[in-house]
Design a protein around this motif. Structure first.
Motif: not given
Length: 657
Positions: A119-121, A133-136, A139-141
């Motif tokens: 997640f951090r990487l 917007a979608d990718s980040l 990752f949160v989802d």
């Protein structure tokens, strides 16, 4: 919020500070999900490593089509997940960290470490992506779906989450010093093209200075293979200096350092120079680019040519050749393959489109991850390293597969783009148009002769004459209103985008065109990848990946001796209608798939054979190096790697040009 992320990306902050700030940024990202990330994988059926790999592949599809950059992303994510897994294993060794956690802790701790590292990487790497917007958000989802707190950024202590954050921090730090020029958007530092741009919408190639060097393209607008428009219609060479990026398994013994223009050019597994027009390999240059032009004339599904595209008739080549005639029987089941007869033009078009990796593509290195995931999902696969020993669980198998494959794809990018940057070789659209502008080189006594012209082929490459241009003649439509084009070269080829008004219903077809107007079988907003041709990245990636899968699974064959991809009638092709019938690509072995990928680039008008075969040979060597090193890490016999920038001692040094 997006501006805040971009400012973080371009400010030379340390990753530890980034992790602290990210908690604030992520608060603004937790909104209803719109991403498709991780959809191909079901969290109830797949390992956590698979879920993060799928999330990355989807982020790549939403980014610019940058095969070098994404090979590096795939590799670094694979390292992050491997090091997180290895920290809990008493034998395995990490690649860039060597943490030692209590191996008695449950699997949940290992999964948590992997997730925080991934997640951090990935959040760092895709902060500036056009699809950020979608990718980040995706990752949160995924973190939330897995039950983890995406706002936890601490690197202190021995909790699984803190360890994952530390692994990501080390990788981010290394990524700032590995030669990729990440903080400057992976931009070029010193490369300059030798040629002025080609304008494909205009006839010929009048602006070229050196027919042996790469030439940029100038378009009204450029849409890359991921379907993303670039701000300029003249994209620069992608990653010509990538040979100096820190590799995984490449060694100083594999490296030659050239000098040109006061700069170093790092080349691993140097294949030597390509054939040059007017120099060493002149005949091969002409033959190779002529083959590309001629194969363009095979893309007509209505010409009556039917071929069997099953493994019974195709594949089983010797490395570096196309000498195979298929398989008498399925090498796994012992049963004969059922023939599949289709129009040849449909097969060639599907081939070109499937392996082109676009639009909305995970790029060639990511494509092989999707194939690896298909193999891992197959019920016929036994997850035993090299086909023997104890069976591995899904997570252990996935992290090992991703490390070996990610390392190979990254090293292919380093090696093949090092070759591309140094040799800076021309693409077919530039070479074919240049030769045809000169005339024909076959008959010194014939019309339009020039030693740098294209060789004639009766019925396929001809000089437009008064006779052939007469009313009713095969070249009548090419001569011009006043016969001004008589004496130019006519080529029987795919007719190009001018003959396609609606891609959902129109097919350009094959016919006689003036060779000065030749187009590769590509979209008019893309035309050709924005980097040199030699060597073929597709060939190198594919052979390396095929070798990795062969070594890891212990078999060169797809599970059950058959891998397939189905292209439905009139639904698969993107920039013209087709195929006219259902076409199913089939391969007995991973090597068959790789060789088919290589050939697809000739049909697509992207590479001659001179680009292809050296790439296959390089890929075989690189694939073996990468999988061997990954297995050493698995067996606890490797050494910890730094940023690798001390790799030049021991390299060969040569001064040229």
């Amino acid at each position: 919020m997006r501006e805040l992320i971009l400012r973080f990306r371009y400010t030379a902050i340390r990753p530890s500070l980034f992790l602290g700030l990210m908690a604030l940024v992520l608060v603004g990202l937790v909104v209803p999900a719109t991403s498709r990330a991780a959809e191909p994988a079901d969290s109830a059926e797949h390992s956590v490593a698979r879920l993060w790999n799928e999330a990355l592949l989807e982020a790549i599809r939403n980014d610019f089509a940058r095969p070098t950059v994404h090979a590096r992303n795939l590799y670094h994510l694979s390292v992050a997940m491997w090091d997180a897994w290895a920290a809990y294993d008493p034998r395995a060794q990490g690649v860039i960290t060597n943490a030692s956690m209590n191996p008695g802790r449950n699997e949940a701790a290992r999964e948590e470490t992997i997730s925080y590292a991934a997640f951090r990487l990935l959040t760092w790497r895709f902060a500036q992506s056009p699809g950020a917007a979608d990718s980040l958000q995706s990752f949160v989802d995924l973190m939330v779906e897995l039950g983890y707190d995406p706002d936890f950024t601490s690197t202190e202590g021995d909790s699984p989450a803190a360890l994952g954050n530390r692994i990501a921090e080390v990788l981010i730090e290394l990524g700032l010093t590995d030669g990729a020029n990440e903080l400057d958007g992976y931009g070029n530092r010193y490369y300059q093209p030798a040629n002025r741009p080609l304008l494909p919408v205009l006839p010929g190639n009048p602006n070229i200075n050196d027919p042996n060097r790469w030439q940029p393209l100038a378009l009204d607008f450029f849409i890359d293979q991921a379907g993303r428009p670039l701000p300029t219609g003249e994209p620069e060479f992608l990653s010509p200096e990538w040979g100096a990026v820190t590799p995984f398994s490449l060694t100083p013994a594999d490296l030659t350092i050239y000098e040109r223009g006061g700069h170093e050019w790092w080349v691993y597994h140097d294949p030597g120079p390509p054939p040059y027009l007017g120099g060493e390999g002149d005949a091969d240059y002409k033959a190779g680019f002529t083959q590309v032009a001629l194969w363009s004339g095979l893309l007509d599904p209505t010409d009556g040519e039917m071929i069997d595209i099953s493994p019974a008739s195709r594949g089983n080549n010797t490395l570096g050749t196309n000498d195979g005639s298929g398989w008498e029987r399925n090498p796994v089941t012992g049963q004969p393959y059922a023939p599949q007869w289709v129009p040849a033009g449909d097969y060639y078009r599907v081939l070109a489109e499937f392996w082109a990796d676009g639009p909305d593509s995970e790029t060639p290195p990511g494509h092989w991850f999707t194939i690896a995931n298909f193999v891992s999902d197959h019920p016929g696969l036994e997850r035993r390293v090299e086909g023997r020993g104890r069976p591995l669980g899904a997570l252990e198998w996935d992290v090992l597969t991703y490390l070996a494959l990610g390392g190979a794809m990254h090293d292919v990018a380093v090696a093949s783009w090092g070759v591309k940057g140094w040799y800076d070789y021309i693409r077919p659209i530039s070479a074919i148009r240049f030769m045809c502008d000169n005339g024909q080189s076959l008959d010194p006594q014939g019309p339009s002769y020039h030693p740098d012209g294209i060789p004639l082929q009766p019925g396929s490459i001809e000089v437009i004459s008064a006779e052939s241009a007469a009313p009713g003649g095969r070249h009548a439509h090419l001569a011009g209103d006043s016969g001004q084009h008589i004496g130019k070269i006519a080529l029987r080829a795919w007719r190009g985008p001018d003959y396609i008004q609606d891609p959902e219903t129109d097919t350009a077809g094959v016919g006689w065109i003036r060779c000065e107007n030749w187009w590769p079988y590509q979209r008019p907003s893309f035309v050709t990848p924005p980097f040199a041709g030699y060597v073929s990245g597709h060939s190198t990636y594919s052979r390396a990946a095929a070798h990795v899968l062969t070594r890891l699974t212990g078999s060169p064959y797809f599970p059950g001796g058959l891998g397939e991809f189905h292209a439905p009638r009139n639904e698969f092709l993107v920039f013209e209608n087709g195929p006219s019938v259902d076409v199913t690509l089939q391969w007995a072995s991973y090597y068959d798939a790789a060789d088919e990928c290589s050939l697809s680039r000739i049909y697509g008008g992207i590479h001659p054979t001179a680009d292809d075969i050296p790439g296959r040979l390089m890929g075989a060597a690189i694939g073996e190096q990468a999988v061997a090193l990954a297995l050493r890490h698995f067996n606890g016999r490797a050494t910890l790697r730094g940023n690798g920038r001390t790799g030049s001692p021991g390299a060969n040094r040569r001064v040229h040009r």
